[in-house]
Design a protein around this motif. Sequence first.
Motif, PDB file in Angstrom:
ATOM      1  N   GLN A 217       0.828  -1.207   0.000  1.00 15.60           N
ATOM      2  CA  GLN A 217       0.000   0.000   0.000  1.00 15.60           C
ATOM      3  C   GLN A 217       0.863   1.259   0.000  1.00 15.60           C
ATOM      4  O   GLN A 217       0.507   2.269  -0.616  1.00 15.60           O
ATOM      5  CB  GLN A 217      -0.941  -0.007   1.210  1.00 15.60           C
ATOM      6  CG  GLN A 217      -1.987  -1.116   1.185  1.00 15.60           C
ATOM      7  CD  GLN A 217      -2.959  -0.994   0.033  1.00 15.60           C
ATOM      8  OE1 GLN A 217      -3.137   0.065  -0.560  1.00 15.60           O
ATOM      9  NE2 GLN A 217      -3.612  -2.106  -0.304  1.00 15.60           N
ATOM     10  N   GLY A 218       1.997   1.200   0.681  1.00 15.90           N
ATOM     11  CA  GLY A 218       2.913   2.341   0.687  1.00 15.90           C
ATOM     12  C   GLY A 218       3.485   2.607  -0.692  1.00 15.90           C
ATOM     13  O   GLY A 218       3.655   3.760  -1.103  1.00 15.90           O
ATOM     14  N   GLY A 219       3.768   1.526  -1.429  1.00 15.37           N
ATOM     15  CA  GLY A 219       4.276   1.677  -2.790  1.00 15.37           C
ATOM     16  C   GLY A 219       3.242   2.328  -3.694  1.00 15.37           C
ATOM     17  O   GLY A 219       3.576   3.164  -4.539  1.00 15.37           O
ATOM     18  N   LEU A 220       1.976   1.979  -3.483  1.00  9.34           N
ATOM     19  CA  LEU A 220       0.907   2.584  -4.276  1.00  9.34           C
ATOM     20  C   LEU A 220       0.735   4.058  -3.913  1.00  9.34           C
ATOM     21  O   LEU A 220       0.543   4.902  -4.796  1.00  9.34           O
ATOM     22  CB  LEU A 220      -0.410   1.834  -4.041  1.00  9.34           C
ATOM     23  CG  LEU A 220      -1.642   2.359  -4.778  1.00  9.34           C
ATOM     24  CD1 LEU A 220      -1.385   2.468  -6.275  1.00  9.34           C
ATOM     25  CD2 LEU A 220      -2.843   1.460  -4.502  1.00  9.34           C
ATOM     26  N   SER A 221       0.819   4.371  -2.634  1.00 11.91           N
ATOM     27  CA  SER A 221       0.718   5.779  -2.200  1.00 11.91           C
ATOM     28  C   SER A 221       1.816   6.622  -2.836  1.00 11.91           C
ATOM     29  O   SER A 221       1.576   7.734  -3.302  1.00 11.91           O
ATOM     30  CB  SER A 221       0.822   5.875  -0.669  1.00 11.91           C
ATOM     31  OG  SER A 221      -0.286   5.271  -0.043  1.00 11.91           O
ATOM     32  N   SER A 222       3.028   6.068  -2.873  1.00 12.22           N
ATOM     33  CA  SER A 222       4.157   6.788  -3.442  1.00 12.22           C
ATOM     34  C   SER A 222       3.983   7.002  -4.946  1.00 12.22           C
ATOM     35  O   SER A 222       4.216   8.103  -5.458  1.00 12.22           O
ATOM     36  CB  SER A 222       5.447   5.992  -3.172  1.00 12.22           C
ATOM     37  OG  SER A 222       6.562   6.643  -3.732  1.00 12.22           O
ATOM     38  N   ALA A 223       3.557   5.960  -5.650  1.00 17.00           N
ATOM     39  CA  ALA A 223       3.356   6.068  -7.100  1.00 17.00           C
ATOM     40  C   ALA A 223       2.229   7.050  -7.413  1.00 17.00           C
ATOM     41  O   ALA A 223       2.326   7.849  -8.355  1.00 17.00           O
ATOM     42  CB  ALA A 223       3.042   4.693  -7.682  1.00 17.00           C
ATOM     43  N   LEU A 224       1.176   7.013  -6.628  1.00 14.90           N
ATOM     44  CA  LEU A 224       0.053   7.932  -6.829  1.00 14.90           C
ATOM     45  C   LEU A 224       0.474   9.370  -6.600  1.00 14.90           C
ATOM     46  O   LEU A 224       0.087  10.275  -7.356  1.00 14.90           O
ATOM     47  CB  LEU A 224      -1.090   7.559  -5.875  1.00 14.90           C
ATOM     48  CG  LEU A 224      -2.338   8.441  -5.914  1.00 14.90           C
ATOM     49  CD1 LEU A 224      -2.961   8.426  -7.303  1.00 14.90           C
ATOM     50  CD2 LEU A 224      -3.341   7.963  -4.869  1.00 14.90           C
ATOM     51  N   SER A 225       1.280   9.585  -5.587  1.00  6.48           N
ATOM     52  CA  SER A 225       1.770  10.927  -5.288  1.00  6.48           C
ATOM     53  C   SER A 225       2.588  11.478  -6.452  1.00  6.48           C
ATOM     54  O   SER A 225       2.437  12.635  -6.856  1.00  6.48           O
ATOM     55  CB  SER A 225       2.611  10.904  -4.013  1.00  6.48           C
ATOM     56  OG  SER A 225       3.071  12.196  -3.688  1.00  6.48           O
ATOM     57  N   ARG A 226       3.458  10.630  -7.018  1.00  3.05           N
ATOM     58  CA  ARG A 226       4.282  11.054  -8.162  1.00  3.05           C
ATOM     59  C   ARG A 226       3.408  11.368  -9.368  1.00  3.05           C
ATOM     60  O   ARG A 226       3.670  12.312 -10.117  1.00  3.05           O
ATOM     61  CB  ARG A 226       5.311   9.968  -8.512  1.00  3.05           C
ATOM     62  CG  ARG A 226       6.406   9.798  -7.485  1.00  3.05           C
ATOM     63  CD  ARG A 226       7.564   8.977  -8.042  1.00  3.05           C
ATOM     64  NE  ARG A 226       7.140   7.645  -8.470  1.00  3.05           N
ATOM     65  CZ  ARG A 226       7.081   6.591  -7.671  1.00  3.05           C
ATOM     66  NH1 ARG A 226       7.389   6.714  -6.386  1.00  3.05           N
ATOM     67  NH2 ARG A 226       6.709   5.402  -8.148  1.00  3.05           N
ATOM     68  N   LEU A 227       2.352  10.574  -9.563  1.00  2.00           N
ATOM     69  CA  LEU A 227       1.442  10.810 -10.681  1.00  2.00           C
ATOM     70  C   LEU A 227       0.776  12.173 -10.559  1.00  2.00           C
ATOM     71  O   LEU A 227       0.728  12.949 -11.522  1.00  2.00           O
ATOM     72  CB  LEU A 227       0.372   9.718 -10.727  1.00  2.00           C
ATOM     73  CG  LEU A 227      -0.792   9.939 -11.699  1.00  2.00           C
ATOM     74  CD1 LEU A 227      -0.292   9.913 -13.145  1.00  2.00           C
ATOM     75  CD2 LEU A 227      -1.879   8.902 -11.486  1.00  2.00           C
ATOM     76  N   LEU A 228       0.271  12.488  -9.379  1.00  2.00           N
ATOM     77  CA  LEU A 228      -0.437  13.743  -9.175  1.00  2.00           C
ATOM     78  C   LEU A 228       0.492  14.953  -9.307  1.00  2.00           C
ATOM     79  O   LEU A 228       0.081  16.011  -9.781  1.00  2.00           O
ATOM     80  CB  LEU A 228      -1.123  13.738  -7.813  1.00  2.00           C
ATOM     81  CG  LEU A 228      -2.243  12.697  -7.667  1.00  2.00           C
ATOM     82  CD1 LEU A 228      -2.753  12.662  -6.241  1.00  2.00           C
ATOM     83  CD2 LEU A 228      -3.377  12.967  -8.637  1.00  2.00           C
ATOM     84  N   VAL A 229       1.736  14.776  -8.909  1.00  3.41           N
ATOM     85  CA  VAL A 229       2.705  15.860  -9.074  1.00  3.41           C
ATOM     86  C   VAL A 229       3.016  16.071 -10.555  1.00  3.41           C
ATOM     87  O   VAL A 229       3.119  17.204 -11.033  1.00  3.41           O
ATOM     88  CB  VAL A 229       4.002  15.549  -8.294  1.00  3.41           C
ATOM     89  CG1 VAL A 229       5.109  16.530  -8.682  1.00  3.41           C
ATOM     90  CG2 VAL A 229       3.753  15.636  -6.790  1.00  3.41           C
ATOM     91  N   THR A 230       3.147  14.979 -11.297  1.00  6.31           N
ATOM     92  CA  THR A 230       3.441  15.055 -12.725  1.00  6.31           C
ATOM     93  C   THR A 230       2.329  15.760 -13.496  1.00  6.31           C
ATOM     94  O   THR A 230       2.583  16.468 -14.478  1.00  6.31           O
ATOM     95  CB  THR A 230       3.658  13.643 -13.303  1.00  6.31           C
ATOM     96  OG1 THR A 230       4.696  12.994 -12.577  1.00  6.31           O
ATOM     97  CG2 THR A 230       4.052  13.704 -14.775  1.00  6.31           C
ATOM     98  N   VAL A 231       1.092  15.574 -13.054  1.00  9.05           N
ATOM     99  CA  VAL A 231      -0.058  16.188 -13.713  1.00  9.05           C
ATOM    100  C   VAL A 231       0.065  17.707 -13.774  1.00  9.05           C
ATOM    101  O   VAL A 231      -0.482  18.351 -14.678  1.00  9.05           O
ATOM    102  CB  VAL A 231      -1.368  15.775 -12.990  1.00  9.05           C
ATOM    103  CG1 VAL A 231      -2.556  16.630 -13.433  1.00  9.05           C
ATOM    104  CG2 VAL A 231      -1.672  14.307 -13.267  1.00  9.05           C
ATOM    105  N   GLU A 232       0.800  18.286 -12.842  1.00 12.33           N
ATOM    106  CA  GLU A 232       0.981  19.744 -12.806  1.00 12.33           C
ATOM    107  C   GLU A 232       1.545  20.290 -14.120  1.00 12.33           C
ATOM    108  O   GLU A 232       1.318  21.444 -14.469  1.00 12.33           O
ATOM    109  CB  GLU A 232       1.915  20.130 -11.656  1.00 12.33           C
ATOM    110  CG  GLU A 232       1.254  20.141 -10.287  1.00 12.33           C
ATOM    111  CD  GLU A 232       0.211  21.241 -10.195  1.00 12.33           C
ATOM    112  OE1 GLU A 232       0.572  22.415 -10.026  1.00 12.33           O
ATOM    113  OE2 GLU A 232      -0.986  20.918 -10.302  1.00 12.33           O
TER     114      GLU A 232
END
Length: 203
Positions: free
Chosen positions: A108-123
């Motif tokens: 779950q931590g790995g998914l949280s980290s990947a999701l966070s990177r995705l949302l930052v990239t969307v910027e």
Amino acid sequence: MKKGLFAGLGCLGLIVIIFIIGAIMAYSFNNKAVVLQEDAKTAWSNVESAYQRRSDLIGNLVKTVQGAADFERSTLKDVIEARAKATSVTIDPSNITAGQMAQFQQAQGGLSSALSRLLVTVERYPDLKANQNFLNLQNQLEGTENRINVERNRYNEQVGVYNKHIKVLPNSLFAGILGFDEMSRFEGEAGVEKAPDVDFDFK
């Protein structure tokens, strides 16, 4: 002779009384332990339900992001792979071990980290970050992260109540005899203490 007989009957009666008291205490302990254990299992099911909601939302998020033809595929791939790994790790609530919990947390931590990177990239993609569907999903994800935290805390509270019940004397004696083991708490994995930051400024 009569004194010896009375003394023997008195000892036997005392043993019977002690046995009855012990049986009543064991019965009372067992029933309460079962209730507390079931409450903790239910709380864990709520944790899994909250994580499942996040996984479902991420599936919709991925579809929305995939609509942007020029979006960085590697970032999206990381989220898809992390989501698949997180959903493949399951825990039996009737036998939660520290090892299982650590594996679940890591996934779950790995998914949280990947999701966070995705949302930052969307910027870096104005059209995508202004997409109404994306904004709605992002808001739901933020609420889900809060829900996950609440459910994990509730699970830990229930586990704490159960563990204290089986550890105090004389309950600890009955716990060993009746097979009630300590349950593992949910502990934050190092480096993922905070939920992914999904609160962006879209000005």
